[in-house]
Design a protein around this motif. Structure first.
Motif, short mmCIF file in Angstrom:
data_model
loop_
_atom_site.label_atom_id
_atom_site.label_comp_id
_atom_site.label_asym_id
_atom_site.label_seq_id
_atom_site.Cartn_x
_atom_site.Cartn_y
_atom_site.Cartn_z
N ALA A 10 -6.98 -35.12 2.33
CA ALA A 10 -8.07 -35.88 1.74
C ALA A 10 -9.31 -35.01 1.66
O ALA A 10 -9.45 -34.04 2.40
CB ALA A 10 -8.33 -37.13 2.57
N GLY A 11 -10.23 -35.40 0.77
CA GLY A 11 -11.42 -34.58 0.59
C GLY A 11 -11.17 -33.51 -0.45
O GLY A 11 -10.19 -33.54 -1.19
N THR A 12 -12.07 -32.56 -0.49
CA THR A 12 -12.02 -31.51 -1.50
C THR A 12 -11.43 -30.24 -0.92
O THR A 12 -11.95 -29.72 0.07
CB THR A 12 -13.43 -31.22 -2.04
OG1 THR A 12 -13.98 -32.43 -2.58
CG2 THR A 12 -13.39 -30.16 -3.13
N GLU A 13 -10.37 -29.73 -1.53
CA GLU A 13 -9.81 -28.46 -1.11
C GLU A 13 -10.67 -27.33 -1.67
O GLU A 13 -10.87 -27.24 -2.88
CB GLU A 13 -8.37 -28.30 -1.59
CG GLU A 13 -7.72 -27.01 -1.10
CD GLU A 13 -6.27 -26.90 -1.50
OE1 GLU A 13 -5.97 -26.04 -2.35
OE2 GLU A 13 -5.45 -27.67 -0.97
N VAL A 14 -11.20 -26.50 -0.80
CA VAL A 14 -12.05 -25.39 -1.22
C VAL A 14 -11.20 -24.19 -1.61
O VAL A 14 -11.42 -23.56 -2.64
CB VAL A 14 -13.05 -25.02 -0.11
CG1 VAL A 14 -13.93 -23.84 -0.53
CG2 VAL A 14 -13.92 -26.23 0.25
N PHE A 15 -10.21 -23.87 -0.77
CA PHE A 15 -9.24 -22.84 -1.13
C PHE A 15 -8.02 -22.95 -0.24
O PHE A 15 -8.05 -23.59 0.82
CB PHE A 15 -9.83 -21.42 -1.07
CG PHE A 15 -10.19 -20.93 0.31
CD1 PHE A 15 -9.21 -20.50 1.21
CD2 PHE A 15 -11.51 -20.83 0.72
CE1 PHE A 15 -9.53 -20.03 2.47
CE2 PHE A 15 -11.85 -20.36 1.98
CZ PHE A 15 -10.85 -19.96 2.86
N ALA A 16 -6.94 -22.33 -0.69
CA ALA A 16 -5.71 -22.22 0.10
C ALA A 16 -5.10 -20.86 -0.25
O ALA A 16 -4.62 -20.66 -1.36
CB ALA A 16 -4.74 -23.35 -0.21
N LYS A 17 -5.17 -19.93 0.71
CA LYS A 17 -4.64 -18.59 0.45
C LYS A 17 -4.40 -17.88 1.77
O LYS A 17 -5.03 -18.18 2.79
CB LYS A 17 -5.59 -17.77 -0.42
CG LYS A 17 -6.95 -17.48 0.22
CD LYS A 17 -7.82 -16.66 -0.73
CE LYS A 17 -9.15 -16.32 -0.11
NZ LYS A 17 -10.01 -15.57 -1.03
N ASP A 18 -3.48 -16.92 1.73
CA ASP A 18 -3.23 -16.02 2.87
C ASP A 18 -3.00 -16.77 4.17
O ASP A 18 -3.42 -16.34 5.25
CB ASP A 18 -4.38 -15.02 3.02
CG ASP A 18 -4.49 -14.08 1.83
OD1 ASP A 18 -3.44 -13.73 1.27
OD2 ASP A 18 -5.63 -13.72 1.46
N GLY A 19 -2.34 -17.94 4.07
CA GLY A 19 -2.00 -18.69 5.27
C GLY A 19 -3.08 -19.61 5.78
O GLY A 19 -2.95 -20.15 6.88
#
Length: 270
Positions: A10-19
């Protein structure tokens, strides 16, 4: 890869990278380690992503919850770091050792940045820890202000068994929490500290069944948000400084902090 708990998407995903995934929901941010297939083992790329998460937090955030997907919070440093080839595009540990002192110091300092921002005075940080928290994983949990642990947690500092030392900022909070003698014994033996002992000696603020871990961390985050932000910031700074101040200097610091709070409440602040 295990599916993340819906309450943490929930909420805003800012980033998802490198684990690493960073999501923000108003005053609460959630940083999640997202490589459960490798028990959230750590690498230089993951450390850079963690440091970036700290820089990317909007000013509205007051509480950060750190968690790991899967059965383990983090099993520590990815052993690929100890191979001659290391990680793609990264210096291997063997290459690092061949550099001069200044170069080696600079590399380790960069790695430490992933562990330092969690104790910023404007944030309260909570590690929600389950399963293995070993080596770098243990130090990442120690980087946070508070720790909520599942009843299957296993903390261990295994660096000495590899001929190394804990160098990711974990030694200072460990000694502060459990004292020098116990910290030495935990680090030098590399033994596991399980949930009951972790709570008893102060490593864990709270131990709950694994199925209740995320909810317990969320409840604690909500409780921390109940007080006015500036009062929490001043209180955290006072408590952090108490470690190095004398009793008299702490009295002075308390008076100064309270003066600022009273002026602010009276509308007389800067």
């Amino acid at each position: 890869m295990a599916s993340p708990d819906p309450q943490h998407t929930a909420g805003t995903e800012v980033f998802a990278k490198d684990g690493v995934r960073l999501a923000v929901d108003d005053a609460t941010a959630t940083v999640t380690l997202i490589n459960p297939d490798k028990r959230n083992a750590q690498s230089p790329a993951l450390w850079r992503a963690l440091a970036e998460a700290g820089r990317a937090l909007p000013g509205s955030v007051r509480v950060v919850v750190l968690r790991g997907e899967g059965k383990s919070f983090s099993a520590g440093l990815d052993r690929q770091a100890f191979t001659p080839e290391g990680f793609d595009g990264e210096p291997s540990f063997l290459d690092m050792a061949r550099g001069d002192d200044a170069e080696l110091d600079a590399v380790i300092a960069e790695y430490q940045e992933a562990f330092t921002w969690w104790r910023r005075s404007d944030l309260i940080t909570i590690a929600a820890v389950q399963g293995h928290a070993i080596g770098a994983g243990f130090q990442l949990a120690l980087a946070c202000d508070l720790r909520v642990a599942a009843d299957d947690v296993q903390f261990a500092m295994r660096e000495t068994s590899l001929g190394l030392v804990p160098d990711l900022t974990g030694t200072h909070p460990l000694v502060s929490l459990v004292g020098y003698a116990r910290a030495l014994e935990i680090c030098a033996t590399g033994r596991f500290v399980h949930a009951e002992e972790a709570e008893r000696i102060g490593l864990a603020n709270l131990v709950v069944p694994g199925t209740e871990l995320d909810a317990a961390a969320s409840d604690l985050a909500a409780a921390l948000l109940a007080a006015p932000r500036d009062a929490v910031i001043e209180t955290k700074a006072l408590l952090q400084g108490a470690v190095t101040r004398s009793y008299e200097d702490q009295r002075i610091a308390e008076r100064a902090a309270q003066g600022r709070r009273l002026r602010d409440l009276a509308g007389l602040g800067d």
